[in-house]
Motif scaffolding. Sequence first.
Motif, PDB file in Angstrom:
ATOM      1  N   ARG A  25      29.071  43.460  44.711  1.00 45.21           N
ATOM      2  CA  ARG A  25      30.183  43.752  44.381  1.00 45.21           C
ATOM      3  C   ARG A  25      29.257  45.181  43.189  1.00 45.21           C
ATOM      4  N   ASP A  62      38.426  45.361  46.882  1.00 48.61           N
ATOM      5  CA  ASP A  62      38.736  44.887  45.533  1.00 48.61           C
ATOM      6  C   ASP A  62      37.815  45.341  44.819  1.00 48.61           C
ATOM      7  N   SER A  63      37.647  45.720  43.781  1.00 44.85           N
ATOM      8  CA  SER A  63      36.799  45.572  42.334  1.00 44.85           C
ATOM      9  C   SER A  63      36.052  44.330  42.110  1.00 44.85           C
ATOM     10  N   GLN A  64      36.926  43.273  42.102  1.00 42.79           N
ATOM     11  CA  GLN A  64      36.673  42.141  41.712  1.00 42.79           C
ATOM     12  C   GLN A  64      36.066  41.016  43.066  1.00 42.79           C
ATOM     13  N   ALA A  65      36.457  41.429  43.837  1.00 37.80           N
ATOM     14  CA  ALA A  65      35.490  40.871  45.004  1.00 37.80           C
ATOM     15  C   ALA A  65      33.966  40.446  45.153  1.00 37.80           C
TER      16      ALA A  65
END
Length: 262
Positions: A142, A179-182
């Motif tokens: 990330r 996905d920025s949260q993955a």
Amino acid sequence: MGWSNAFDYLRGVAAKRGADPSEARADADLPLGARIGSLFTLQQSPLIRANAEGSLIRLPLPGETRIQAVSQIRLNLAGGLYRYYLSKGDLDARETFLQVYQNAKGEVAELMYCTQLARVIPETVEDQEAYMGVSGAGLGDRSYTLWRNQLDDYGLDQADLDLIFGQHEGVDFWRDAGDSQAEFVAPFSGTETRIDDAAGRNGLRQEMYFMPYVRKLPSGGSEYLLITTEVISSVNGDNSKRGIHVDFVIGIPVEQERIVIQ
């Protein structure tokens, strides 16, 4: 496509279009009308502004005014990615290039001026796997932290480092894909075919594992850290030329109106 086939392939394409095959070039029909040897001019104000805000981008050198080589990068993404090299960095590991992203409609959607920051050689299997992201960690995480002590050997003086890092020991870049949260997204993978002359006889071919990371500069602009693991498979048609390295490249987006290629 091997280098021995590149020129013949492009001659065949020219013939299908009704052109004289003898006039086909290996760098024909590139975005922005670029060709090897084209004069490249860039309004530098976005780079100067980013540099003043602590970006690691290197301003163009006096000799970086012509396109020395072009490459097409085939990755598992829609559209096409091209690099126009103003300096190939084969001897000094200091690449300079314009990266051009052409979307699936054939439109130029993004331009980024890029200068190489560092090149490292992953010597262990574990390091190589991490930089390829093949084990679900490493390239594709990330975030990536660029540490101040990593840059001590790359020609930056203390004033430059103070501007970049301030009171901190590291600068965080965030993954600009998926996905920025993955916690992890598999890196893009594919091949780069670089052509060093208009006939397509010289150049290189390599496998690539690629992930862009980004951070915001004080003015709100973006600075990109492009991390690319490259596994060389052929140089000038010689398949015995092998090697692996990881390039860390800084990129600043530029507008098409600031670029002239002729």
